[in-house]
Scaffold this active site. Structure first.
Site, PDB file in Angstrom:
ATOM      1  N   GLY A 152      56.066  53.101  42.311  1.00 34.37           N
ATOM      2  CA  GLY A 152      56.002  52.061  43.469  1.00 34.37           C
ATOM      3  C   GLY A 152      55.087  51.097  43.711  1.00 34.37           C
ATOM      4  O   GLY A 152      54.473  50.976  42.415  1.00 34.37           O
ATOM      5  N   GLN A 153      54.635  50.412  44.554  1.00 34.05           N
ATOM      6  CA  GLN A 153      53.637  49.134  44.623  1.00 34.05           C
ATOM      7  C   GLN A 153      52.353  49.859  44.163  1.00 34.05           C
ATOM      8  O   GLN A 153      51.606  48.866  43.175  1.00 34.05           O
ATOM      9  CB  GLN A 153      53.593  48.567  45.985  1.00 34.05           C
ATOM     10  CG  GLN A 153      52.909  47.336  45.972  1.00 34.05           C
ATOM     11  CD  GLN A 153      52.326  46.907  47.505  1.00 34.05           C
ATOM     12  OE1 GLN A 153      52.488  47.610  48.289  1.00 34.05           O
ATOM     13  NE2 GLN A 153      51.869  45.797  47.561  1.00 34.05           N
ATOM     14  N   ILE A 207      59.624  64.059  46.758  1.00 31.15           N
ATOM     15  CA  ILE A 207      58.922  64.628  47.955  1.00 31.15           C
ATOM     16  C   ILE A 207      59.540  65.638  48.958  1.00 31.15           C
ATOM     17  O   ILE A 207      58.811  66.237  49.563  1.00 31.15           O
ATOM     18  CB  ILE A 207      58.019  63.584  48.813  1.00 31.15           C
ATOM     19  CG1 ILE A 207      56.994  63.908  49.349  1.00 31.15           C
ATOM     20  CG2 ILE A 207      58.885  62.358  49.524  1.00 31.15           C
ATOM     21  CD1 ILE A 207      55.664  62.893  49.881  1.00 31.15           C
ATOM     22  N   TYR A 239      56.747  53.588  61.026  1.00 33.40           N
ATOM     23  CA  TYR A 239      55.752  53.800  60.207  1.00 33.40           C
ATOM     24  C   TYR A 239      54.509  54.059  60.563  1.00 33.40           C
ATOM     25  O   TYR A 239      53.777  55.069  60.106  1.00 33.40           O
ATOM     26  CB  TYR A 239      55.538  52.355  59.318  1.00 33.40           C
ATOM     27  CG  TYR A 239      54.678  52.157  58.333  1.00 33.40           C
ATOM     28  CD1 TYR A 239      55.009  52.684  57.138  1.00 33.40           C
ATOM     29  CD2 TYR A 239      53.729  51.296  58.462  1.00 33.40           C
ATOM     30  CE1 TYR A 239      54.026  52.631  56.186  1.00 33.40           C
ATOM     31  CE2 TYR A 239      52.652  51.169  57.449  1.00 33.40           C
ATOM     32  CZ  TYR A 239      52.821  51.668  56.215  1.00 33.40           C
ATOM     33  OH  TYR A 239      52.026  51.636  55.187  1.00 33.40           O
ATOM     34  N   LYS A 285      52.192  57.522  60.030  1.00 34.61           N
ATOM     35  CA  LYS A 285      50.819  57.426  59.610  1.00 34.61           C
ATOM     36  C   LYS A 285      49.781  58.024  60.410  1.00 34.61           C
ATOM     37  O   LYS A 285      48.911  58.703  60.082  1.00 34.61           O
ATOM     38  CB  LYS A 285      50.243  55.773  59.411  1.00 34.61           C
ATOM     39  CG  LYS A 285      51.000  55.269  58.351  1.00 34.61           C
ATOM     40  CD  LYS A 285      51.014  55.855  56.799  1.00 34.61           C
ATOM     41  CE  LYS A 285      51.522  55.192  55.772  1.00 34.61           C
ATOM     42  NZ  LYS A 285      51.606  56.220  54.440  1.00 34.61           N
TER      43      LYS A 285
END
Ligand code: AKB
Length: 319
Positions: free
Chosen positions: A11-12, A55, A143, A147
């Site tokens: 990923g990023q 995951i 999101y 978190k």
């Protein structure tokens, strides 16, 4: 020497952090975990061990941890904020069910765990400027909810089971290597691509909307330094505010125009991203990270702009 597994290595953040960790800890000590739909390529695939690790599959994580004698897990699997609003159940499944799998494996196998949090963990009720380390969070996005929940779960595993969990709240991350996907801060990466390609940039975020941002080399260093920090000095664990710069679209546009004076920008607002951006802080206070483990950013906006334009020009001219 640490034995590290990175979940989400393609990923990023993962694609750069994997290479950085291999540089620091040795190629053979860093396992790049990937899902089949995003396999490692090129240097990432060739420079060290790679394993399929989903995951959402706890047994698969445990098998790779056992096979490679892993003692540290970097858990980078997540959907970013805007895409998380479109797929909230998947965002929860990866962000929380996935994190629980990681924490359980870490508890059973004695691993330390890094799971990034974000400026997205704050919501509109948090103080906007100089957002403190410990304050009301109450995010409005899925999101952000994953978190904050992830921060709490990670702290719980540390206090209840002694798992060494640590993390930072990343600002928007800017890099010339892997593009982000589905974030609210992505415009601050896309704008450099338009500038270097000589195209007009259509900005999805309104002028006057400030968010914290950070250049990727600083972010990679933060992820390594927090895991190396002296535990006895840490009053916090999950997660530390870290900051480097805060700007709105007009300020980054003017920074780029110092190097590319002909660059043009127009606004074409994306209402979902704008709403998310307005619910986030303008600028975090990262005093605790600076005091407890010596966090210090190296790149300000102009230093980042210079480097981004140089490196992107080289990359895009090569393609
Ligand atoms: C996003 O915009 O979703 C991310 C973040 C700030 O966490 N870049």
């Amino acid at each position: 020497m640490k034995k590290i597994l990175i979940i989400g290595s393609t990923g990023q953040i993962g694609s750069e952090l994997t290479m950085k960790l291999r540089e620091v800890y040795g190629d053979s000590n860093v396992v790049a975990g990937y899902i089949p739909s995003a396999p490692p390529m090129g240097e990432l695939a060739e420079s060290g061990p790679c394993e399929e690790v989903d995951i959402t599959n706890g047994q698969q994580i445990a098998d790779v941890v056992t096979k490679h004698g892993i003692d540290t897990i970097y858990n980078l699997a997540a959907l970013l904020s805007a895409v998380g609003e479109r797929k909230p159940l998947l965002a929860w499944h990866i962000g929380i069910d996935g994190l629980l799998n990681v924490l359980e494996v870490a508890r059973e196998h004695g691993c330390a765990v890094f799971t990034p949090s974000s400026i997205g963990s704050f919501g509109p009720n948090a103080p906007k400027d100089g957002t403190p380390q410990d304050t009301i969070q109450q995010p409005r996005t899925m999101y952000g909810i994953t978190k904050v929940s992830g921060e709490l779960l990670s702290n719980y595993y540390a206090s209840k089971f002694g798992v060494d969990t640590r993390s930072v709240r990343f600002p928007g991350l800017i890099s010339y290597v892997a593009p982000p996907g589905g974030g609210t801060t992505d415009y601050a990466v896309d704008i450099y691509y338009s500038a270097v390609r000589g195209e007009k940039f259509m900005c999805p975020i309104k002028g006057g909307t400030f968010m914290d941002m950070m250049y990727m080399p600083d972010a990679l260093r933060a992820a390594i330094e927090i895991m190396e920090a002296d535990e006895s000095k840490l009053r916090h664990r999950n997660s530390f505010n870290i900051a480097a710069m805060s700007f709105d679209p007009e300020i980054i546009y003017q920074s780029i125009r110092k190097y590319i004076p002909s660059f043009e920008m127009e606004y074409q607002i994306d209402s979902l991203r704008q709403e998310i951006a307005e619910s986030w802080p303008n600028k975090l206070d990262d005093t605790c990270a600076r005091m407890e483990w010596g966090w210090k950013h190296r790149y300000d906006l102009d230093a980042m702009t210079r480097d981004m334009i140089d490196k992107l020009s080289l990359r895009l001219n090569k393609q």
